[in-house]
Motif scaffolding. Structure first.
Motif, short mmCIF file in Angstrom:
data_model
loop_
_atom_site.label_atom_id
_atom_site.label_comp_id
_atom_site.label_asym_id
_atom_site.label_seq_id
_atom_site.Cartn_x
_atom_site.Cartn_y
_atom_site.Cartn_z
N ALA A 98 48.59 10.68 -10.57
CA ALA A 98 49.66 12.26 -10.32
C ALA A 98 48.55 12.85 -9.52
O ALA A 98 49.62 14.25 -8.71
N ILE A 99 47.66 13.34 -10.09
CA ILE A 99 46.49 13.76 -9.60
C ILE A 99 46.44 13.80 -7.80
O ILE A 99 46.54 14.45 -7.66
N GLU A 100 46.31 13.37 -7.41
CA GLU A 100 46.12 12.29 -6.19
C GLU A 100 47.63 12.61 -5.10
O GLU A 100 47.84 12.70 -4.00
N ASP A 101 48.70 12.39 -5.90
CA ASP A 101 50.34 12.67 -5.46
C ASP A 101 50.21 14.37 -5.32
O ASP A 101 51.42 14.91 -4.57
N PHE A 102 49.81 15.31 -6.08
CA PHE A 102 50.10 16.09 -6.76
C PHE A 102 49.65 17.06 -5.44
O PHE A 102 49.59 17.89 -5.05
N PHE A 103 48.33 16.63 -4.68
CA PHE A 103 47.81 17.29 -3.56
C PHE A 103 48.36 16.72 -2.63
O PHE A 103 47.32 16.99 -1.19
N ASP A 104 49.46 15.95 -2.48
CA ASP A 104 49.86 15.28 -0.95
C ASP A 104 51.51 16.13 -0.94
O ASP A 104 51.46 16.95 -1.29
N TYR A 105 51.44 15.92 0.33
CA TYR A 105 53.15 16.01 1.25
C TYR A 105 53.61 14.57 -0.12
O TYR A 105 53.15 13.98 0.00
N SER A 106 54.92 15.04 0.04
CA SER A 106 55.98 14.93 -1.11
C SER A 106 56.98 14.66 -0.16
O SER A 106 58.06 15.38 0.42
N PHE A 107 57.07 13.25 0.58
CA PHE A 107 58.05 13.51 2.07
C PHE A 107 59.86 13.98 1.13
O PHE A 107 60.65 14.47 1.57
N GLU A 108 59.79 12.97 0.07
CA GLU A 108 61.22 13.25 -0.41
C GLU A 108 61.88 14.62 -0.21
O GLU A 108 62.67 14.91 -0.30
N LEU A 109 60.69 15.14 -1.04
CA LEU A 109 61.24 16.26 -2.01
C LEU A 109 60.81 17.12 -0.82
O LEU A 109 61.95 18.37 -0.55
N ASN A 110 59.83 17.17 0.23
CA ASN A 110 59.93 18.60 1.50
C ASN A 110 61.98 18.03 2.26
O ASN A 110 61.61 18.94 2.34
N HIS A 111 61.95 17.25 2.21
CA HIS A 111 62.88 16.97 3.19
C HIS A 111 63.79 17.45 2.64
O HIS A 111 65.17 18.03 3.33
N THR A 112 64.28 17.42 0.59
CA THR A 112 65.50 17.64 0.26
C THR A 112 65.58 19.40 0.58
O THR A 112 66.45 19.91 0.74
N LEU A 113 64.06 19.29 0.05
CA LEU A 113 64.40 21.23 0.46
C LEU A 113 64.30 21.52 1.32
O LEU A 113 64.93 22.70 1.65
N GLU A 114 64.41 20.99 2.93
CA GLU A 114 64.58 21.83 3.91
C GLU A 114 65.56 21.86 4.33
O GLU A 114 66.66 22.51 4.75
N LEU A 115 66.58 20.32 3.84
CA LEU A 115 67.76 20.22 3.59
C LEU A 115 68.98 21.68 3.07
O LEU A 115 69.60 21.87 3.52
N ARG A 116 68.07 22.02 1.73
CA ARG A 116 68.05 22.77 1.50
C ARG A 116 68.60 24.67 1.78
O ARG A 116 68.60 25.59 0.41
N GLY A 117 67.19 24.56 2.76
CA GLY A 117 66.85 25.92 3.08
C GLY A 117 66.41 26.73 2.45
O GLY A 117 65.99 27.54 1.87
N LYS A 118 65.13 25.67 1.71
CA LYS A 118 64.61 26.48 0.49
C LYS A 118 62.87 26.54 0.56
O LYS A 118 62.57 26.09 0.39
N ILE A 119 63.29 27.55 1.44
CA ILE A 119 61.96 28.05 2.01
C ILE A 119 60.56 28.42 1.05
O ILE A 119 59.68 27.60 1.61
N GLU A 120 60.88 29.16 0.49
CA GLU A 120 60.30 29.33 -0.86
C GLU A 120 59.46 28.38 -1.35
O GLU A 120 58.11 28.57 -1.41
N ASP A 121 60.44 27.64 -1.85
CA ASP A 121 59.99 26.01 -2.48
C ASP A 121 58.99 25.41 -1.74
O ASP A 121 58.20 24.59 -2.36
N LEU A 122 59.52 25.53 -0.52
CA LEU A 122 59.16 24.43 0.81
C LEU A 122 57.23 24.68 0.19
O LEU A 122 56.36 23.94 0.18
N LYS A 123 57.15 26.36 0.55
CA LYS A 123 55.74 26.53 0.88
C LYS A 123 54.97 26.31 -0.14
O LYS A 123 54.10 26.13 -0.43
N LYS A 124 55.15 26.50 -1.49
CA LYS A 124 54.94 26.75 -2.82
C LYS A 124 54.09 24.98 -2.78
O LYS A 124 53.06 24.64 -2.85
N VAL A 125 55.12 24.47 -2.32
CA VAL A 125 54.90 22.99 -2.55
C VAL A 125 53.50 22.02 -1.49
O VAL A 125 52.64 21.30 -2.30
N ASN A 126 54.04 23.13 -0.34
CA ASN A 126 52.79 22.91 1.09
C ASN A 126 51.58 23.07 0.70
O ASN A 126 50.72 23.12 1.08
N ASP A 127 51.64 24.59 0.38
CA ASP A 127 50.46 25.18 0.15
C ASP A 127 49.12 24.15 -0.87
O ASP A 127 48.29 24.71 -0.86
#
Ligand code: G1P
Length: 292
Positions: free
Chosen positions: A64-93
């Motif tokens: 779970a630690i490795e996954d945390f510091f990596d991109y989560s493709f599905e999550l990013n995709h969903t957040l993008e579709l929903r226009g959740k820009i701030e959340d997207l920034k949080k997970v990508n940062d």
């Protein structure tokens, strides 16, 4: 010339039995203080101090630690579709740069010294930092940065005074000369009984170490609790390589204990602008209730 420290080791192989059942299926470093896992605080502290390479010494069940510091493709995709820009920034940062993050395993639970030794080839021949995510430090300037500002070679660890009856939970300094920031250690003892402790100045989980430590750890001598202790290896080097305790500015919380963890959550929340007022009102309400 001031040495720059570019690599940090994060020993994250521990079982976290004090937090069972929460840690049955999740690493203890992923326990959350407010909205971030413990390990994120440690990594952010390292990043802000200029660390560029992040070495995690992990174990089974820690992916779970490795996954945390990596991109989560599905999550990013969903957040993008929903226009959740701030959340997207949080997970990508939190994503660490490609090629700048390394995971290696400590295959047997042989102690902190052994965990550090497991990273020897990844560190190479340069001074490096070690951060224990269990120790959270609330301070104006991050603790590791404070240490780097005062580092001029040798081995160094953050230190603080602990109650005399708690020395058996820490690495303890036999103190020599000291100034406003640093204490020269004449010796170090891991978890001494209060009656035998040379002082109550305890090591806290932030270190800057020289690579000579690996040669001592290689000898695999076991100490307190039958484990290969980092403190013992540092003690062995004194005389050859000085050890300084660094008196950091800030408040430390032991997030390896339930009390410390709760205390950290409250204090870190009070320190956050977005939460301060609501936490304050909860505390005031509670303290009134407790008085009644
Ligand atoms: C480790 C070190 C100890 C240090 C402590 C700080 O102990 O061995 O020297 O004082 O971290 O948190 P642990 O808490 O892993 O038993």
């Amino acid at each position: 010339m001031k040495q720059t420290i570019k690599k940090a080791i994060f020993p994250v192989a521990g079982l976290g039995t004090r937090f069972l059942p929460a840690t049955k299926s999740m690493p203890k470093e992923m326990l959350t203080v407010i909205d971030r896992p413990l390990i994120q605080y440690a990594v952010e502290e390292a990043k802000s101090a200029g660390i560029e390479e992040f070495i995690f010494v992990t174990g089974r069940g820690k992916t779970a630690i490795e996954d945390f510091f990596d991109y989560s493709f599905e999550l990013n995709h969903t957040l993008e579709l929903r226009g959740k820009i701030e959340d997207l920034k949080k997970v990508n940062d939190v994503v660490l740069d490609a090629g700048k993050v390394i995971y290696t395993r400590q295959q047997e639970p042989l102690g902190l010294g052994h965990a550090i030794w497991c990273a020897r080839h990844l560190v190479g021949n340069e001074p490096f930092a070690v951060l224990l995510a269990d120790d959270m430090i609330l301070s104006k300037q991050p603790c590791l940065q404070q240490m780097m500002d005062h580092y001029d070679g040798g081995n160094m660890a953050a230190v603080m005074q602990v109650p005399n009856d708690k020395t058996n939970q820490y690495g303890i300094l036999d103190c020599g000369a000291e100034d406003d920031y640093k204490i020269v250690a004449k010796g170090l003892v891991e978890k001494p009984d209060p009656a035998k402790a040379p002082s109550n100045h305890a090591i806290i989980g932030r270190y800057i170490l020289t690579p000579e430590i690996f040669d001592v750890l290689e000898q695999r001598n076991s100490g307190a609790g039958g484990e290969i202790q980092l403190t013992d290896a540092l003690q062995k080097l004194i005389g050859e390589i000085p050890f300084h305790g660094f008196k950091f500015d800030g408040k430390r919380f032991d997030c390896g204990s339930r009390r410390g963890f709760l205390e950290a959550s409250i204090n870190f929340a009070l320190d956050r602008e977005d939460l301060r007022e609501s936490i304050k009102s909860i505390i005031l309400e509670l303290s009134q209730k407790l008085k009644d």
